[in-house]
Motif scaffolding. Structure first.
Motif, PDB file in Angstrom:
ATOM      1  N   MET A 135       0.708  -1.094   0.006  1.00  0.00           N
ATOM      2  CA  MET A 135      -0.073  -0.047   0.035  1.00  0.00           C
ATOM      3  C   MET A 135       1.084   1.367   0.002  1.00  0.00           C
ATOM      4  O   MET A 135       2.073   1.161   0.284  1.00  0.00           O
ATOM      5  CB  MET A 135      -0.884   0.133   1.127  1.00  0.00           C
ATOM      6  N   ALA A 160      -3.157   5.695  -0.034  1.00  0.00           N
ATOM      7  CA  ALA A 160      -4.407   4.793  -0.106  1.00  0.00           C
ATOM      8  C   ALA A 160      -5.247   4.752   0.981  1.00  0.00           C
ATOM      9  O   ALA A 160      -6.339   4.061   1.097  1.00  0.00           O
ATOM     10  CB  ALA A 160      -3.966   3.389  -0.541  1.00  0.00           C
ATOM     11  N   CYS A 212       3.298   1.141   5.624  1.00  0.00           N
ATOM     12  CA  CYS A 212       3.002   1.135   4.241  1.00  0.00           C
ATOM     13  C   CYS A 212       3.829   2.017   3.593  1.00  0.00           C
ATOM     14  O   CYS A 212       4.141   3.281   4.199  1.00  0.00           O
ATOM     15  CB  CYS A 212       1.788   1.660   4.028  1.00  0.00           C
ATOM     16  N   ARG A 236      -5.378  -0.896  -3.823  1.00  0.00           N
ATOM     17  CA  ARG A 236      -6.429   0.160  -3.765  1.00  0.00           C
ATOM     18  C   ARG A 236      -7.492  -0.413  -3.290  1.00  0.00           C
ATOM     19  O   ARG A 236      -8.647   0.447  -3.009  1.00  0.00           O
ATOM     20  CB  ARG A 236      -6.596   0.936  -5.163  1.00  0.00           C
ATOM     21  N   THR A 274      -7.292  -0.609   7.339  1.00  0.00           N
ATOM     22  CA  THR A 274      -6.455  -0.185   6.395  1.00  0.00           C
ATOM     23  C   THR A 274      -6.961   0.875   5.798  1.00  0.00           C
ATOM     24  O   THR A 274      -6.094   1.794   5.071  1.00  0.00           O
ATOM     25  CB  THR A 274      -6.002  -1.380   5.438  1.00  0.00           C
ATOM     26  N   LEU A 306      -8.798   0.894   3.148  1.00  0.00           N
ATOM     27  CA  LEU A 306      -9.140   0.164   1.920  1.00  0.00           C
ATOM     28  C   LEU A 306     -10.382   0.167   1.694  1.00  0.00           C
ATOM     29  O   LEU A 306     -11.172  -0.452   2.529  1.00  0.00           O
ATOM     30  CB  LEU A 306      -8.168  -0.905   1.096  1.00  0.00           C
TER      31      LEU A 306
END
Length: 486
Positions: free
Chosen positions: A154, A158, A175, A184, A208, A210
């Protein structure tokens, strides 16, 4: 140098001259007899931000007889795409876990392989690409993937609301801020996230930042839509309820967690109604459909056979009309191709056994324009929003703003010229030139993709991408010298 005169800017309608002085020689892809330099009449053309596809399958690693990163990227460039999001159902799956990669130069897993593909193969692909990570280990639906295994892929951008040079996740993994092809999204595309791990996957997404890309379809049997056609062909059908069940389940999970969910290839009126209601509650939900759900219904399986077999299956004509209506009212945020190449032999095995999926990158614009713009449902500007602006946003990017480029690099007050050698940050300038009057016939034998599995062979279309530009440099051309004077 390529100069296109009197081209229309997609969102303002202004007529300008476009100057493309440079060719990206390592990426350049051009069709036979096309030109990459000279002066072209662009009066039938639109200049727009490059298309972005948040849903492609490039089959690499593991299924190179169907597609490779190279052929998939070439298909994307030929379709006007400057960025794609690669789904993780490769062999081995892109789950971040170490796997046998046949000693590929120290690469330990599929995510590392895709991240380093251009270095490993000494190529420069003619499309930018980001990557999705599996929701479950091996996409088996039994054990959720963990950010400790994939967070290094990542970048900090992101993560929602995060910035800086690096990000420390709750699992203690840093990250990088400079990942070239970052993760992504989280997705088990090809399968819905199973009930048993849904809570854990949503927690990983929350950790995260995401989004979850959900394949909103689950069934254990059946091959086409349940209805008159399945009964006529005497094959087991798939109920439209299978899509709605996943959509409703995940909407409730979003209510409970606040995690962003993007529903993939939505195809039924009932699912659109549920998503429409969820959006009215301001839940962080988006959705896509695909060109084939706009253009075809289950009755077309009678004509196209396995070339019209996909998952979700083509639904009723009423569902197709509901899909168009969902574009018009804004329920659908974007169009994705779900580009899914298969070999000719696989698609010749009959409805029950043939794999799901069709290719889409090289004819998506023409199909969508036929079904949406030529039908009077929407205008060209809205189609470009669906194919460029919204998908880029989903992937954490901003589509190229042509008006801003003109205002910072204008050389003439009356008839402005956009000279790409003069723009600020040319590395971020991704564009497509579309000839809206280009009449052509779909011929999959001429596609750059390895795949030939499309029901649209022989369709007559009007409107086609003719130039693709990445980083202010030409990477694809199908311009003919007869379009102008050299």
């Amino acid at each position: 140098m390529l100069i296109i005169h009197d081209i229309k800017v997609w969102d303002t309608g202004e007529r300008i001259d476009l100057v493309v002085p440079d060719i990206d020689s390592r990426r350049l892809l051009s069709e036979s007899d096309s030109v990459v330099s000279g002066e072209i009449d662009g009066s039938s053309m639109i200049l727009a931000p490059g298309f972005a596809d948040p849903h492609v399958h490039f089959r690499d690693p593991g299924q190179l007889d169907k597609e490779t990163m190279v052929t998939g990227a070439q298909a994307a460039a030929a379709g006007g795409y400057t960025r794609v999001l690669i789904m993780p159902n490769t062999l081995p799956a892109m789950d971040g876990c170490d796997a046998d990669m046949n000693d590929k130069d120290g690469v330990r897993n599929a995510l590392e392989y895709v991240q380093n593909y251009e270095r490993l193969h000494d190529v420069k692909l003619p499309v930018r690409y980001d990557v999705s990570v599996c929701a479950s280990v091996g996409r088996a639906g039994r054990q959720p993937t963990r950010s400790r295994d994939y967070a290094r892929f990542m970048d900090s951008a992101a993560r929602s609301g995060q910035g800086g040079d690096s990000v420390l996740t709750k699992s203690g993994v840093v990250c990088s801020a400079n990942v070239e092809h970052p993760l992504r999204a989280i997705s088990d595309d090809g399968s819905a996230i199973t009930d048993g791990i849904l809570g854990a996957v949503f927690q990983e997404a929350k950790t995260t930042g995401l989004p979850i890309l959900e394949h909103c379809e689950h069934h254990d049997s059946g091959c086409i839509n349940e209805g008159m056609v399945s009964r006529k062909l005497d094959v087991e059908g798939i109920s439209a309820q299978t899509e709605l069940a996943v959509v409703e389940r995940d909407i409730e999970a979003v209510r409970q967690t606040g995690v962003r969910v993007h529903f993939q290839h939505v195809s039924t009126a009932a699912a659109f109604d549920a998503i429409r209601q969820a959006k009215s509650e301001a839940l962080p939900i988006t959705c896509e459909t695909a060109p084939h759900y706009l253009a075809l219904c289950d009755e077309d399986v009678l004509e196209y056979g396995t070339m019209a077999k996909m998952n979700p299956p083509l639904r009723s004509d009423a569902d197709r009309k509901a899909t168009v209506a969902a574009v018009v009212d804004g329920t659908i945020d974007m169009v994705a191709t779900d580009h899914a190449p298969h070999t000719r032999i696989e698609k010749q095995t009959g409805l029950a056994d043939a794999p799901n999926g069709i290719i889409g990158l090289e004819c998506a614009y023409g199909i969508c324009r036929k079904m949406l713009v030529e039908s009077g449902s929407i205008g060209d500007e809205r189609l470009i929003e669906l194919m460029a602006v919204a998908p880029e946003r989903l992937m954490g990017h901003a589509a190229t703003d042509i008006a801003t480029l003109l205002n910072t690099s204008s050389t003439c007050a009356t008839k402005r010229t956009l000279d790409l050698s003069q723009v600020e940050h040319p590395e971020n300038v991704d564009l497509v030139v579309i000839d809206t009057e280009n009449e052509w016939v779909v011929d999959s034998s001429q596609f750059h993709s390895k795949g030939r599995n499309t029901p649209f062979d022989g369709w007559k279309l009007t409107g086609r991408p003719v130039v693709t530009i990445i980083g202010a440099k030409l990477v694809f051309s199908r311009l003919s010298s007869t379009s102008g004077t050299e």
